[in-house]
Design a protein around this motif. Sequence first.
Motif, PDB file in Angstrom:
ATOM      1  N   ARG A 176       0.834  -1.209   0.000  1.00  0.00           N
ATOM      2  CA  ARG A 176       0.000   0.000   0.000  1.00  0.00           C
ATOM      3  C   ARG A 176       0.861   1.247   0.000  1.00  0.00           C
ATOM      4  O   ARG A 176       1.981   1.241   0.520  1.00  0.00           O
ATOM      5  CB  ARG A 176      -0.907   0.023   1.247  1.00  0.00           C
ATOM      6  CG  ARG A 176      -1.946  -1.075   1.261  1.00  0.00           C
ATOM      7  CD  ARG A 176      -2.961  -0.849   2.368  1.00  0.00           C
ATOM      8  NE  ARG A 176      -2.367  -0.994   3.687  1.00  0.00           N
ATOM      9  CZ  ARG A 176      -2.965  -0.620   4.814  1.00  0.00           C
ATOM     10  NH1 ARG A 176      -4.162  -0.046   4.775  1.00  0.00           N
ATOM     11  NH2 ARG A 176      -2.379  -0.797   5.978  1.00  0.00           N
ATOM     12  N   THR A 177       0.325   2.323  -0.561  1.00  0.00           N
ATOM     13  CA  THR A 177       1.022   3.613  -0.525  1.00  0.00           C
ATOM     14  C   THR A 177       0.862   4.226   0.862  1.00  0.00           C
ATOM     15  O   THR A 177       0.011   3.810   1.654  1.00  0.00           O
ATOM     16  CB  THR A 177       0.426   4.594  -1.547  1.00  0.00           C
ATOM     17  OG1 THR A 177      -0.923   4.905  -1.160  1.00  0.00           O
ATOM     18  CG2 THR A 177       0.415   4.014  -2.958  1.00  0.00           C
ATOM     19  N   ALA A 178       1.666   5.252   1.135  1.00  0.00           N
ATOM     20  CA  ALA A 178       1.565   5.955   2.413  1.00  0.00           C
ATOM     21  C   ALA A 178       0.156   6.536   2.595  1.00  0.00           C
ATOM     22  O   ALA A 178      -0.422   6.459   3.685  1.00  0.00           O
ATOM     23  CB  ALA A 178       2.621   7.051   2.488  1.00  0.00           C
ATOM     24  N   ASP A 179      -0.410   7.107   1.540  1.00  0.00           N
ATOM     25  CA  ASP A 179      -1.762   7.682   1.638  1.00  0.00           C
ATOM     26  C   ASP A 179      -2.813   6.613   1.907  1.00  0.00           C
ATOM     27  O   ASP A 179      -3.758   6.835   2.676  1.00  0.00           O
ATOM     28  CB  ASP A 179      -2.118   8.447   0.354  1.00  0.00           C
ATOM     29  CG  ASP A 179      -1.540   9.858   0.350  1.00  0.00           C
ATOM     30  OD1 ASP A 179      -1.191  10.356   1.444  1.00  0.00           O
ATOM     31  OD2 ASP A 179      -1.427  10.455  -0.735  1.00  0.00           O
ATOM     32  N   GLU A 180      -2.654   5.451   1.282  1.00  0.00           N
ATOM     33  CA  GLU A 180      -3.612   4.355   1.520  1.00  0.00           C
ATOM     34  C   GLU A 180      -3.536   3.874   2.967  1.00  0.00           C
ATOM     35  O   GLU A 180      -4.554   3.540   3.571  1.00  0.00           O
ATOM     36  CB  GLU A 180      -3.342   3.201   0.538  1.00  0.00           C
ATOM     37  CG  GLU A 180      -3.804   3.495  -0.870  1.00  0.00           C
ATOM     38  CD  GLU A 180      -3.298   2.483  -1.897  1.00  0.00           C
ATOM     39  OE1 GLU A 180      -3.898   2.412  -2.978  1.00  0.00           O
ATOM     40  OE2 GLU A 180      -2.306   1.778  -1.618  1.00  0.00           O
ATOM     41  N   ILE A 181      -2.338   3.851   3.528  1.00  0.00           N
ATOM     42  CA  ILE A 181      -2.185   3.467   4.934  1.00  0.00           C
ATOM     43  C   ILE A 181      -2.823   4.517   5.839  1.00  0.00           C
ATOM     44  O   ILE A 181      -3.600   4.194   6.743  1.00  0.00           O
ATOM     45  CB  ILE A 181      -0.689   3.290   5.279  1.00  0.00           C
ATOM     46  CG1 ILE A 181      -0.136   2.042   4.590  1.00  0.00           C
ATOM     47  CG2 ILE A 181      -0.482   3.205   6.794  1.00  0.00           C
ATOM     48  CD1 ILE A 181       1.374   1.903   4.670  1.00  0.00           C
ATOM     49  N   ARG A 182      -2.530   5.779   5.565  1.00  0.00           N
ATOM     50  CA  ARG A 182      -2.990   6.873   6.426  1.00  0.00           C
ATOM     51  C   ARG A 182      -4.523   6.965   6.452  1.00  0.00           C
ATOM     52  O   ARG A 182      -5.120   7.284   7.485  1.00  0.00           O
ATOM     53  CB  ARG A 182      -2.389   8.189   5.938  1.00  0.00           C
ATOM     54  CG  ARG A 182      -2.532   9.333   6.913  1.00  0.00           C
ATOM     55  CD  ARG A 182      -1.893  10.608   6.383  1.00  0.00           C
ATOM     56  NE  ARG A 182      -0.451  10.628   6.584  1.00  0.00           N
ATOM     57  CZ  ARG A 182       0.455  10.637   5.614  1.00  0.00           C
ATOM     58  NH1 ARG A 182       0.083  10.611   4.349  1.00  0.00           N
ATOM     59  NH2 ARG A 182       1.745  10.663   5.886  1.00  0.00           N
ATOM     60  N   THR A 183      -5.166   6.702   5.330  1.00  0.00           N
ATOM     61  CA  THR A 183      -6.625   6.852   5.243  1.00  0.00           C
ATOM     62  C   THR A 183      -7.347   5.513   5.393  1.00  0.00           C
ATOM     63  O   THR A 183      -8.561   5.454   5.273  1.00  0.00           O
ATOM     64  CB  THR A 183      -7.021   7.493   3.895  1.00  0.00           C
ATOM     65  OG1 THR A 183      -6.540   6.656   2.828  1.00  0.00           O
ATOM     66  CG2 THR A 183      -6.412   8.877   3.745  1.00  0.00           C
TER      67      THR A 183
END
Length: 420
Positions: free
Chosen positions: A33-40
Motif C-alpha cells: 500500500r502507498t503511504a496515503d492508503e495506509i494513512r486513510t
Amino acid sequence: MRKILVVGAGQSGLQIALGLQSQGYEVTLMSNRTADEIRTGRVMSTQCMFHTALQHERDLQLNFWESQAPKIEGLGVSVAAPGSWAEGPAARAIDWLGRLDGYAQSIDQRVKMAGWMETFAQRGGQLVIHGAAVGDLDYFARTYDLVLVAAGKGELVQMFGRDAERSPYSEPQRALAVSYVHGLGPRPEHPDTEGVRCNLVPGVGELFVMPCLTTSGRADILFWEGIPGGPLDVFNGVKDPAEHLSLTLELMERYVPWEYARATKVELTDAGGTLAGRYAPTVRNPVGRLPGGGLVLGVADVVVANDPITGQGSNSASKCAAAYLSSIVERGDKPFDEEWMRATFDRYWNTAQHVTKWTNAMLAPPPEHILNLIGAAGELQPVADRFANGFNDPADFENFFYDPEKTQAYLVEVSGAGAA
C-alpha cells in the motif's frame, strides 16, 4: 554498497529500512500500500511502546511524534470479582496503578508507517508499491545480497515452518476487537496520570484502555480480548463501525462498569477506527527457502507472533529491527548465509523468548501465586511498579513471576522492607 530488499512496511520493516539507509546501504522497500492508503485506511493494531523500544526509535532519530503523543506514565490493573456480573454490572476485586520508570507511548501505525514511508522515499530509498508473492522473491533473491521478509500476513509467512517446540498453541486463544475513540473521560482515581489500563475479567477475557495519538490527534483505544466462544466473542462478521462500538460499550457496561462510566460520551475517531480478528500465537523457523534455492530471513511477527494480551507486538518489532540492524552492519562484506541468518534470529530470540513465555502464561488461567502477586500489588506499591515495568523488560518476570517459591520470597522481602 550492499543491496538489501525489505518486504513489508510495518514497524520492523520500516525501522530496518531507514536504519540501513542511514548507514549507506542500497535499500529497496516493498509495500502493498502507498503511504496515503495506509494513512486513510483502517487501523492496523493496538500498540503501546515502552521505554526500550522507544529508545531504539530515538537512536535512529525516527521519534517524529514524541512531543505530540500522550506520555503514558503508569500501568493499571483491575480484576473483576469472579461471577459478580451474573446479577448486574461487575464489581472490582482489585485495582491499582504501577508507575513506569520511563514513559510509554502509543502512536497509531497509520500515522507512523505513512510518515516513515514518506521519509524513506524522500531520503532517496527505492519504494516499490507491490504485494510480493513467493515467485517475486525467487527473482529478487538473485539480485539482492539479502532479502528480509517483514510482511506478517499472507502467503509469504507460509514459507517459514512452524516451530512446534516453541508454539504451545495451535488455535487462537483470544478473539480481538479494537475501537479508537475520542471523548473518553479520565479515571477519577488517578485523573492526572496517563495510564494503560488492564482490566481482567476471570474466565471471560480482558479489556485494555490506552491513550494514543491518531490521525485526528489525541484519542484512546478500547481493546477487548475475549476467550473464544465466550460472551466477548461476538464481533465476528460485524462490519458496521457504529455497531462494533456499540457492542464494545455494552460489554464494558456489564463486565467493566468502572471503565464504562468514563466512556458514555465516546465516539469513533473515524470510519476506519475499528478492527476485529484472531490468530494463533506462533513461533516459526526464521529461514525461508525459495523454490529456486535462495534464502530469505523472516523478521519480527513473521517469525515470532504473540497474542497482544501483553502489549508486546510493536515493542518486539522494534527490538527485532535493532538486533537485525546490528547483525547486518557487523557482517560487513561477508555473505548473508544460512548460518548468519540463524545466528541473527537467535540474537533476537534472546529477548523474544521472554515475551513468548510471559504472553503464553498470561493467556492461561492464572495460578494461585499469580493471583496473590496481583493482589499484593494493591497493597505494596513496589510490587505494582515492578509488574508495570515488566512490560518494558519481560525478562524480569523470570525473577518473581513464574515460580511460586520465587514469588513468595519476593513478596516476603517487599513486605519486610515495607515494615522496616
